[in-house]
Design a protein around this motif. Structure first.
Motif, PDB file in Angstrom:
ATOM      1  N   TRP A  72       1.222  -1.148  -0.487  1.00 22.97           N
ATOM      2  CA  TRP A  72      -0.359  -0.159   0.316  1.00 22.97           C
ATOM      3  C   TRP A  72       0.725   1.236  -0.319  1.00 22.97           C
ATOM      4  N   THR A  73       0.802   2.255  -0.976  1.00 26.49           N
ATOM      5  CA  THR A  73       1.488   3.639  -0.522  1.00 26.49           C
ATOM      6  C   THR A  73       0.893   5.715  -0.623  1.00 26.49           C
ATOM      7  N   TRP A  74       0.443   5.582   0.616  1.00 28.77           N
ATOM      8  CA  TRP A  74      -0.014   6.642   0.569  1.00 28.77           C
ATOM      9  C   TRP A  74       0.586   7.473   0.993  1.00 28.77           C
ATOM     10  N   THR A  75      -0.084   9.136   1.170  1.00 32.86           N
ATOM     11  CA  THR A  75       0.937  10.190   1.263  1.00 32.86           C
ATOM     12  C   THR A  75       0.223  10.759   2.275  1.00 32.86           C
ATOM     13  N   ALA A  76       1.060  12.050   3.265  1.00 32.25           N
ATOM     14  CA  ALA A  76      -0.072  12.695   4.298  1.00 32.25           C
ATOM     15  C   ALA A  76       1.633  14.175   3.902  1.00 32.25           C
ATOM     16  N   ASP A  77       0.627  15.442   4.438  1.00 32.28           N
ATOM     17  CA  ASP A  77       1.488  16.398   4.248  1.00 32.28           C
ATOM     18  C   ASP A  77       1.893  16.042   5.718  1.00 32.28           C
ATOM     19  N   LEU A  78       3.441  17.789   5.576  1.00 30.92           N
ATOM     20  CA  LEU A  78       3.625  17.667   6.950  1.00 30.92           C
ATOM     21  C   LEU A  78       3.476  17.703   7.995  1.00 30.92           C
ATOM     22  N   PHE A  79       2.167  18.400   8.140  1.00 31.06           N
ATOM     23  CA  PHE A  79       1.263  18.725   9.320  1.00 31.06           C
ATOM     24  C   PHE A  79       1.005  17.148   9.722  1.00 31.06           C
ATOM     25  N   ASN A  80       0.184  16.402   9.348  1.00 28.97           N
ATOM     26  CA  ASN A  80      -0.262  14.991   9.833  1.00 28.97           C
ATOM     27  C   ASN A  80       0.071  13.705   9.852  1.00 28.97           C
ATOM     28  N   ASP A  81       1.553  13.246   8.950  1.00 29.79           N
ATOM     29  CA  ASP A  81       1.982  12.243   8.453  1.00 29.79           C
ATOM     30  C   ASP A  81       2.685  11.704   9.355  1.00 29.79           C
ATOM     31  N   ARG A  82       2.892  12.552  10.693  1.00 32.64           N
ATOM     32  CA  ARG A  82       3.430  11.603  11.704  1.00 32.64           C
ATOM     33  C   ARG A  82       2.073  11.209  12.986  1.00 32.64           C
ATOM     34  N   ARG A  83       1.593  11.944  12.811  1.00 29.65           N
ATOM     35  CA  ARG A  83       0.271  11.087  13.080  1.00 29.65           C
ATOM     36  C   ARG A  83      -0.216   9.881  12.418  1.00 29.65           C
ATOM     37  N   MET A  84      -0.798   9.911  10.620  1.00 26.99           N
ATOM     38  CA  MET A  84      -0.937   9.100  10.551  1.00 26.99           C
ATOM     39  C   MET A  84      -0.022   8.121  10.092  1.00 26.99           C
ATOM     40  N   LEU A  85       1.071   7.708  10.651  1.00 26.73           N
ATOM     41  CA  LEU A  85       2.549   7.062  10.695  1.00 26.73           C
ATOM     42  C   LEU A  85       2.511   5.432  12.069  1.00 26.73           C
ATOM     43  N   ALA A  86       1.611   6.449  13.216  1.00 24.70           N
ATOM     44  CA  ALA A  86       1.676   6.307  14.598  1.00 24.70           C
ATOM     45  C   ALA A  86       0.403   5.130  14.119  1.00 24.70           C
ATOM     46  N   VAL A  87      -0.620   5.798  13.254  1.00 20.78           N
ATOM     47  CA  VAL A  87      -2.111   5.118  13.145  1.00 20.78           C
ATOM     48  C   VAL A  87      -1.775   3.724  12.452  1.00 20.78           C
ATOM     49  N   HIS A  88      -0.933   4.137  11.338  1.00 13.02           N
ATOM     50  CA  HIS A  88      -1.031   3.013   9.697  1.00 13.02           C
ATOM     51  C   HIS A  88      -0.066   2.602  10.412  1.00 13.02           C
ATOM     52  N   GLY A  89       1.175   1.750  11.404  1.00 15.33           N
ATOM     53  CA  GLY A  89       2.195   1.639  12.363  1.00 15.33           C
ATOM     54  C   GLY A  89       1.505   0.573  12.878  1.00 15.33           C
ATOM     55  N   ASP A  90       0.707   0.891  14.285  1.00  8.16           N
ATOM     56  CA  ASP A  90       0.193   0.318  14.232  1.00  8.16           C
ATOM     57  C   ASP A  90      -1.156  -0.720  14.211  1.00  8.16           C
ATOM     58  N   GLN A  91      -1.150  -0.878  13.100  1.00 12.16           N
ATOM     59  CA  GLN A  91      -2.953  -1.331  11.966  1.00 12.16           C
ATOM     60  C   GLN A  91      -1.462  -2.397  11.083  1.00 12.16           C
ATOM     61  N   GLY A  92       0.143  -2.925  11.389  1.00 11.75           N
ATOM     62  CA  GLY A  92       0.605  -3.663  11.081  1.00 11.75           C
ATOM     63  C   GLY A  92       1.186  -3.119   9.696  1.00 11.75           C
ATOM     64  N   TRP A  93       1.976  -1.757   9.209  1.00 13.78           N
ATOM     65  CA  TRP A  93       1.920  -1.130   8.004  1.00 13.78           C
ATOM     66  C   TRP A  93       3.718  -1.156   7.888  1.00 13.78           C
ATOM     67  N   GLU A  94       4.517  -1.592   7.929  1.00 13.44           N
ATOM     68  CA  GLU A  94       5.922  -1.308   7.980  1.00 13.44           C
ATOM     69  C   GLU A  94       6.586  -0.244   6.195  1.00 13.44           C
ATOM     70  N   VAL A  95       6.760   1.035   6.497  1.00  6.16           N
ATOM     71  CA  VAL A  95       6.916   1.713   5.855  1.00  6.16           C
ATOM     72  C   VAL A  95       8.528   0.683   5.096  1.00  6.16           C
TER      73      VAL A  95
END
Length: 245
Positions: A77-100
């Motif tokens: 899966w490939t996704w993106t976010a702006d610099l104001f939102n990237d860390r929050r979304m990384l935390a959310v998706h990391g908890d769902q098992g997604w490895e960058v």
């Protein structure tokens, strides 16, 4: 504090169980090193922290293939976010098992997730421009952080949550892959709208002959630069974004 002999016996048993599960030797060594570092910091016994070695190995073994190795069964899966939102979304998706695995040329997060069960991942973003790069890498590497992508002057780091959360770092039930790929904050939408309005105005002026193609290119280049600087200013003014789902 725990005794070295007891710790060694636990981690030897854990390593043996992981080898029996087919986990590559290099991955076993890295995992054991991370877990040793964790119990050294907390001063707790590994069995108290992680549970029985064989059971803990069953939670870890085979759940996360070595990064970069092909796995036809893995989700991508490939996704993106702006610099104001990237860390929050990384935390959310990391908890769902997604490895960058990396960031592509457009600054999008290229992710994978192992089938069946996966590890939770935690992420952080740091400024690594100029002389800061070596210093940041030296500080974070001993804590198990691995550089997984770069964008502009930012570096993104990852590590499995099992290194700090023990059994809580494993994820037994996987939520469905998100259908969205773009996650913008309110401030990000403002910056994007302003940039889009500039592009539209410059393109219109170019067609009516007020700018011409060289003028259009210069205007868009300056507009992009101003948008990036404005985004950085807003982020700095807003302070650090807390990493929470």
């Amino acid at each position: 504090m725990t005794g070295d002999t007891g710790d060694t016996g636990y981690f030897d048993e854990l390593a043996a169980a992981l080898r029996a599960a087919g986990v590559p030797g290099e991955q076993i060594a890295d995992t054991v090193a991370d877990l040793r570092g964790h119990v050294a910091e907390t001063g707790t016994a590994p069995e108290e922290e992680f549970g029985p070695a064989e059971r803990f190995a069953a939670q870890l073994g085979g759940l996360a293939p070595v990064p970069g190795e092909p796995d036809a069964a893995a989700e991508h899966w490939t996704w993106t976010a702006d610099l104001f939102n990237d860390r929050r979304m990384l935390a959310v998706h990391g908890d769902q098992g997604w490895e960058v695995e990396s960031l592509d040329a457009l600054g999008r997060f290229v992710c994978r997730r192992a089938p069946g069960a996966a590890l939770r991942w935690e992420y952080r973003r740091e400024l690594i421009g100029g002389r800061r790069r070596g210093k940041v890498l030296d500080e974070l590497s001993p804590e198990g952080w691995e550089l997984c992508g770069e964008w502009l002057v930012y570096g993104y780091f990852k590590r499995p949550k099992a290194a700090t959360a023990g059994p809580g770092g494993a994820l037994d039930l996987l939520p469905e892959a998100p259908r969205r790929w773009l996650f913008l904050s309110r401030r990000g939408k403002v910056v994007l709208a302003a940039w889009a309005a500039l592009v539209l105005a410059a393109t219109t002026a170019s067609f009516v002959g007020a700018l011409g193609l060289p003028g259009l290119a210069l205007t868009l280049g300056l507009g992009s630069m101003v948008s990036a600087l404005y985004a950085a200013h807003l982020e700095a003014a807003g302070g650090r974004v807390q990493q929470k789902p």
